[in-house]
Motif scaffolding. Structure first.
Motif, PDB file in Angstrom:
ATOM      1  N   ALA A   1       0.835  -1.205   0.000  1.00 31.30           N
ATOM      2  CA  ALA A   1       0.000   0.000   0.000  1.00 31.30           C
ATOM      3  C   ALA A   1       0.869   1.254   0.000  1.00 31.30           C
ATOM      4  N   GLN A   2       1.960   1.235   0.782  1.00 34.36           N
ATOM      5  CA  GLN A   2       2.854   2.391   0.797  1.00 34.36           C
ATOM      6  C   GLN A   2       3.571   2.536  -0.539  1.00 34.36           C
TER       7      GLN A   2
ATOM      8  N   LEU B   1       1.283   4.161  -2.799  1.00 34.31           N
ATOM      9  CA  LEU B   1       1.119   5.564  -2.465  1.00 34.31           C
ATOM     10  C   LEU B   1       2.120   6.444  -3.201  1.00 34.31           C
ATOM     11  N   VAL B   2       3.281   5.908  -3.535  1.00 40.19           N
ATOM     12  CA  VAL B   2       4.243   6.682  -4.318  1.00 40.19           C
ATOM     13  C   VAL B   2       3.593   7.126  -5.635  1.00 40.19           C
ATOM     14  N   ILE B   3       2.898   6.191  -6.279  1.00 34.06           N
ATOM     15  CA  ILE B   3       2.224   6.521  -7.543  1.00 34.06           C
ATOM     16  C   ILE B   3       1.050   7.454  -7.291  1.00 34.06           C
ATOM     17  N   ALA B   4       0.275   7.205  -6.223  1.00 29.14           N
ATOM     18  CA  ALA B   4      -0.912   8.021  -5.952  1.00 29.14           C
ATOM     19  C   ALA B   4      -0.537   9.462  -5.615  1.00 29.14           C
ATOM     20  N   VAL B   5       0.536   9.641  -4.837  1.00 30.04           N
ATOM     21  CA  VAL B   5       0.980  11.000  -4.504  1.00 30.04           C
ATOM     22  C   VAL B   5       1.468  11.717  -5.760  1.00 30.04           C
ATOM     23  N   ALA B   6       2.215  11.007  -6.605  1.00 29.98           N
ATOM     24  CA  ALA B   6       2.683  11.614  -7.860  1.00 29.98           C
ATOM     25  C   ALA B   6       1.498  11.974  -8.749  1.00 29.98           C
ATOM     26  N   TRP B   7       0.490  11.121  -8.771  1.00 32.94           N
ATOM     27  CA  TRP B   7      -0.723  11.401  -9.555  1.00 32.94           C
ATOM     28  C   TRP B   7      -1.371  12.708  -9.088  1.00 32.94           C
TER      29      TRP B   7
ATOM     30  N   LEU C   1       6.698  12.074  -1.567  1.00 35.65           N
ATOM     31  CA  LEU C   1       7.051  10.863  -2.315  1.00 35.65           C
ATOM     32  C   LEU C   1       8.121  10.063  -1.585  1.00 35.65           C
ATOM     33  N   LEU C   2       9.127  10.747  -1.067  1.00 35.24           N
ATOM     34  CA  LEU C   2      10.198  10.055  -0.349  1.00 35.24           C
ATOM     35  C   LEU C   2       9.686   9.444   0.949  1.00 35.24           C
ATOM     36  N   LEU C   3       8.759  10.125   1.617  1.00 36.38           N
ATOM     37  CA  LEU C   3       8.175   9.566   2.839  1.00 36.38           C
ATOM     38  C   LEU C   3       7.400   8.290   2.537  1.00 36.38           C
ATOM     39  N   ALA C   4       6.624   8.299   1.460  1.00 41.54           N
ATOM     40  CA  ALA C   4       5.875   7.091   1.092  1.00 41.54           C
ATOM     41  C   ALA C   4       6.824   5.938   0.814  1.00 41.54           C
ATOM     42  N   ALA C   5       7.938   6.217   0.120  1.00 48.15           N
ATOM     43  CA  ALA C   5       8.923   5.167  -0.143  1.00 48.15           C
ATOM     44  C   ALA C   5       9.563   4.678   1.146  1.00 48.15           C
ATOM     45  N   ALA C   6       9.825   5.601   2.087  1.00 47.13           N
ATOM     46  CA  ALA C   6      10.415   5.203   3.365  1.00 47.13           C
ATOM     47  C   ALA C   6       9.475   4.302   4.152  1.00 47.13           C
ATOM     48  N   ALA C   7       8.179   4.628   4.150  1.00 51.09           N
ATOM     49  CA  ALA C   7       7.208   3.782   4.843  1.00 51.09           C
ATOM     50  C   ALA C   7       7.161   2.396   4.225  1.00 51.09           C
ATOM     51  N   ALA C   8       7.249   2.316   2.903  1.00 50.31           N
ATOM     52  CA  ALA C   8       7.278   1.005   2.246  1.00 50.31           C
ATOM     53  C   ALA C   8       8.507   0.216   2.660  1.00 50.31           C
TER      54      ALA C   8
ATOM     55  N   ALA D   1      11.234  -7.574  -2.430  1.00 49.31           N
ATOM     56  CA  ALA D   1      12.447  -6.869  -2.859  1.00 49.31           C
ATOM     57  C   ALA D   1      12.170  -6.016  -4.088  1.00 49.31           C
ATOM     58  N   LEU D   2      11.407  -6.577  -5.041  1.00 56.44           N
ATOM     59  CA  LEU D   2      11.064  -5.806  -6.236  1.00 56.44           C
ATOM     60  C   LEU D   2      10.198  -4.598  -5.874  1.00 56.44           C
ATOM     61  N   ALA D   3       9.257  -4.808  -4.951  1.00 54.96           N
ATOM     62  CA  ALA D   3       8.388  -3.697  -4.552  1.00 54.96           C
ATOM     63  C   ALA D   3       9.190  -2.608  -3.849  1.00 54.96           C
ATOM     64  N   ALA D   4      10.125  -3.010  -2.971  1.00 57.05           N
ATOM     65  CA  ALA D   4      10.946  -2.021  -2.273  1.00 57.05           C
ATOM     66  C   ALA D   4      11.799  -1.233  -3.261  1.00 57.05           C
ATOM     67  N   ALA D   5      12.397  -1.944  -4.207  1.00 52.26           N
ATOM     68  CA  ALA D   5      13.216  -1.256  -5.211  1.00 52.26           C
ATOM     69  C   ALA D   5      12.368  -0.321  -6.058  1.00 52.26           C
ATOM     70  N   ALA D   6      11.150  -0.775  -6.407  1.00 48.76           N
ATOM     71  CA  ALA D   6      10.261   0.068  -7.208  1.00 48.76           C
ATOM     72  C   ALA D   6       9.846   1.317  -6.426  1.00 48.76           C
ATOM     73  N   ALA D   7       9.614   1.148  -5.111  1.00 44.00           N
ATOM     74  CA  ALA D   7       9.219   2.297  -4.291  1.00 44.00           C
ATOM     75  C   ALA D   7      10.314   3.352  -4.262  1.00 44.00           C
ATOM     76  N   VAL D   8      11.550   2.919  -4.031  1.00 42.09           N
ATOM     77  CA  VAL D   8      12.663   3.866  -3.930  1.00 42.09           C
ATOM     78  C   VAL D   8      12.953   4.500  -5.290  1.00 42.09           C
ATOM     79  N   ALA D   9      13.101   3.653  -6.322  1.00 40.61           N
ATOM     80  CA  ALA D   9      13.419   4.187  -7.650  1.00 40.61           C
ATOM     81  C   ALA D   9      12.280   5.050  -8.177  1.00 40.61           C
ATOM     82  N   GLY D  10      11.044   4.590  -7.972  1.00 44.13           N
ATOM     83  CA  GLY D  10       9.899   5.366  -8.446  1.00 44.13           C
ATOM     84  C   GLY D  10       9.785   6.707  -7.745  1.00 44.13           C
TER      85      GLY D  10
END
Length: 801
Positions: free
Chosen positions: A294-295, A298-304, A406-413, A430-439
């Motif tokens: 969910a976190q 949220l990276v995508i939702a906040v960017a949206w 955006l960075l906070l959402a990635a940190a929560a993830a 691992a893929l989701a964590a990497a996607a959260a940080v890179a995204g």
């Protein structure tokens, strides 16, 4: 003794009670915010203190309930019922005690207590008792359930129902109770809801019967810290986003009370719906992974939301002036808010029940579990609200603040997904964590600041495209400001999407009149208070009056004076750098409330009354407060716009002023022979304007700069200046009959004005006022009949234009 019914049978009733409880809580919140800002001001710092106190009370209440051991043998629903009774009782006390807060606040200010500390003390004394009880309600009811997956799901449903009820409370208070009634009525309505909830909770407790065995305090179980950390960061992100997006959306939609209620309702609706979905989902998924995903989403939702608010929505082809009524415009506004922010709010809502499930341990006290997660979420929310409103937006702007989101959402993830990577089969985490940080990093680089045209023209952006060149924009702690050059060459000063001042002839005329007229009518004006700086033109008029010794200016936004000095220094006679000038960065009402200083002239040029919070500068109590801070013979002027308004709104403004100044007069600023705006002039005693004395005064050598300043805006003689007279209280009595008086107890004006900001009735209102105008023989006196005749001729010429 009949057996206790299973929670499933009573759950619908309890969900209804929690929805009603949420409804009352939001009514209280809106009323208390409105009441307390009268005492501590409406600056970002004051409202930050207010919000922190409110949410801090919720946090402390949730933490305290599990630690009150004598409540443990009681039935949880009976405890919940008593809490609701306590909320009702303390809410009544707040209503009774709040008016006394002014006296306490003024006394504290007199003893020199630091302003922020004193504001925090006042807010705490008023809000902590009821908010402590509000925070304790969910942990109390949670004890009736279990810390099993099914029980936690039901707790999440209670949270969702409470939030759904809050949506109703927000809309009920913002669109109905405070519009048609007053704060006392709204409070008593919420008290009645609390009493009904208390009765319902007691009935459910009796139906369930006493607990078979008194509950013993279970051993304290150490929670899953990543879940607490993630929900704290999520709370900070949610409240930070609400601060940022509310500020940007209010530029686009207009900063009315209805806009703020609409945005808050959409946020709450998303949180409630998301919480219900998360509660149902928590039994079918691994909650720790689901919370992490969910976190990540949220990276995508906040960017949206950031993209929609700053890049897409401002350029939707929406012309608010085409709406035939405010309610048609509200429908379009609601669609835009939903389109931008709903996805993120759904995910934040789902995070709370998923965090409960992720943090739960077998045998844990449900109340302690709920308290820990709720407190973490609330503490994060406090940090987000204060950090974004007071620190990040003024420091790095709204675009920078959205990058932090955006960075906070990635940190929560990462808090949730990093531990899962070590688990067998952790490739997907691992893929989701990497996607959260890179995204987050990639999307943050693409976040755009709000369009300069949006900061300048706000809701009128589509009607201003191609007609103005933006020279400067800035985002301050309280407001966003802009400077533009219109296609006719005029320089315009914008505050939060509105033109507040300009070098247009009609604006310069009004701004100079607001200062020169009271300065000339007062025999010896030495001390001046200017409410609202704007472009500084009104304040600057006092610079050229040789009698003036002190000019105090109240301005909420520190960016305003320095920017106005740069672009309007010639028009405002460089008032910022004049040695007589003292600028107070505070809410004007708060300053007048707490200062012991008195003035010869107080002139107010605030923002439109439809802007949320500004109606406090048009209330009967404020005008009485101003009158108390006038020296003997002192004069007050108050700006009243005719454009973006209607007859009921203008009547309310004028009638309220005349309540405090029954000898008041009206002075008009026309545009092309029609109405535009006007200002009111008041004095405690009946005014007499001696034409001979004024002519002699203007003829003195020291008044040469005053005469030149008046001629610059078209006043070639004294009759030209005084011909803008438009009426007095005695004449306008029939026209004002039945007008609604704006008071601190209802602040009705902001609800009236908020429905009229699309209206263009200035010419009609001006003609109605003009129809009552007569030559005021009781006001003007002179030894020469020729002077009176010249003034009468000038007035007739102005009337026939």
């Amino acid at each position: 003794m009949p057996p206790s019914p299973p929670p499933t049978r009573c759950l619908p009733a309890l969900l209804l009670l929690f929805a009603c409880s949420g409804c009352s809580a939001l009514i209280y919140e809106i009323v208390w915010y409105q009441l307390l800002q009268l005492v501590i001001g409406s600056t970002a710092v004051s409202l930050g203190v207010l919000l922190a106190t409110f949410m801090g009370g919720l946090c402390l209440g949730s933490l305290a309930l599990p630690r009150v051991h004598f409540l443990r043998p009681w039935h949880p629903l009976r405890v919940y019922a008593y809490i609701e009774l306590g909320i009702a009782g303390t809410a009544v006390l707040v209503l009774l005690v709040m008016p006394l807060a002014n006296d306490v606040y003024v006394a504290g200010a007199g003893y020199g207590m630091p302003g922020i500390l004193l504001r925090a003390v006042i807010a705490s004394l008023c809000l902590l008792p009821p908010t402590l009880l509000m925070g304790a309600s969910l942990p109390a009811a949670a004890r009736w359930l279990e810390s099993s997956p099914e029980g936690i799901s039901r707790i999440g449903l209670l949270y969702g129902a409470n939030t759904a009820g809050a949506v109703l409370g927000c809309l009920l208070a913002g669109f109905y109770l405070l519009r048609f009634a007053d704060m006392t009525t709204a409070t008593l309505c919420a008290v009645g809801i609390n009493l009904v909830v208390a009765a319902g909770g007691g009935a459910l407790a009796r139906r369930a019967g006493p607990l078979p065995v008194p509950q013993a305090a279970p051993a304290r179980i150490r929670g899953y810290w990543p879940a607490h950390a993630a929900i704290a960061v999520s709370g900070a992100c949610a409240l930070g986003a609400e601060v940022v997006w509310t500020r940007l959306l209010s530029l686009m939609l207009g900063a009315t009370v209805y806009t703020f209620s609409m945005i808050l309702a959409v946020f709450l609706a998303g949180l409630g719906a998301g919480s219900a979905a998360g509660a149902l989902m928590s039994r079918a998924v691994r909650p720790r992974l689901a919370l992490g995903y969910a976190q990540t989403a949220l990276v995508i939702a906040v960017a949206w939301a950031a993209f929609q608010i700053s890049v897409s929505l401002p350029w939707w082809p929406v012309n608010p002036l085409l709406a035939t009524g405010a309610w048609y415009m509200f429908q379009t506004d609601l669609v835009r808010v939903l389109w931008a922010v709903l996805p993120a709010t759904l995910l934040w809502g789902a995070s709370f029940p998923l965090a409960l499930a992720a943090a739960a341990a077998p045998g844990e006290d449900p109340a302690r579990l709920v308290a820990g997660v709720y407190a973490a979420n609330t503490l994060g929310a406090i940090a987000g609200a204060l950090g974004f409103s007071i620190v990040l937006i003024p420091w790095i702007g709204t675009a920078g603040a959205e990058r932090v989101l955006l960075l906070l959402a990635a940190a929560a993830a990462l808090f949730l997904l990093a531990p899962e990577i070590r688990v067998q089969g952790g490739r997907l985490p691992a893929l989701a964590a990497a996607a959260a940080v890179a995204g987050a990093c990639w999307l943050a680089a693409g976040v755009q600041p709000p369009p300069p045209m949006l900061i300048a023209f706000g809701r009128r952006i589509m009607t201003s495209v191609g007609r103005a060149k933006i020279l400067y924009t800035g985002e301050g702690i309280n407001s966003s400001i802009a400077i533009s050059r219109w296609d006719d060459g005029a320089i315009q000063f914008h505050v939060s999407g509105k033109v507040e001042a300009s070098t247009e002839s009609y604006d310069m005329r009004l701004q100079r009149m607001l200062g020169h007229l009271p300065a000339l009518l007062h025999p010896n004006p030495q001390s001046i208070l200017v409410v609202g700086f704007g472009a500084g033109v009104t304040a600057g008029t006092f610079v050229v009056h040789p009698e003036v010794r002190r000019i105090v200016i109240c301005e909420m936004e520190p960016l305003v004076p320095v920017t106005a000095a740069r672009y309007f220094g010639r028009e405002n006679f460089d008032v910022v750098h004049d040695p007589r000038t003292h600028i107070i960065y505070d809410d004007a009402r708060h300053f007048v409330l707490t200062t012991s200083e008195k003035f010869d002239i107080i002139t107010s040029d605030p923002v439109h009354p439809w802007v949320k919070g500004s109606a406090t500068l048009y209330s009967r109590e404020y005008f009485e407060l101003v009158k108390q801070h006038l020296n003997p013979g002192g004069i007050v002027t108050q700006w009243v716009p005719l454009y973006e308004s209607d007859g009921d709104t203008v009547k309310s403004e004028i009638a309220t002023f005349f309540e405090a100044f029954p000898n008041g007069t009206v002075w008009a600023n026309e545009l092309n022979g029609g109405g535009y705006d006007l200002f009111l002039l008041g004095q405690a005693a009946p005014m007499r304007i001696n034409l001979d004395a004024l002519e002699a005064r203007l003829a003195r050598p020291g008044q040469a700069r005053v005469v030149a300043s008046l001629r610059q805006v078209g006043f070639q003689s004294l009759p030209d200046l005084l011909a803008v007279y438009a009426g007095q209280a005695a004449e306008l009595g029939p026209w004002l009959e039945g007008a609604q008086i704006n008071s601190d107890g209802n602040l009705r004006l902001q609800y009236l004005a908020g429905l009229a900001l699309n209206d263009s009735h200035e010419n009609v209102i001006y003609r109605e006022i003009g129809s009552y105008r007569r030559f005021p023989a009781n006001l003007f006196v002179g030894s020469s009949q020729a002077e009176l005749n010249a003034l009468f001729t000038a007035m007739e010429r102005a009337r026939q234009r």
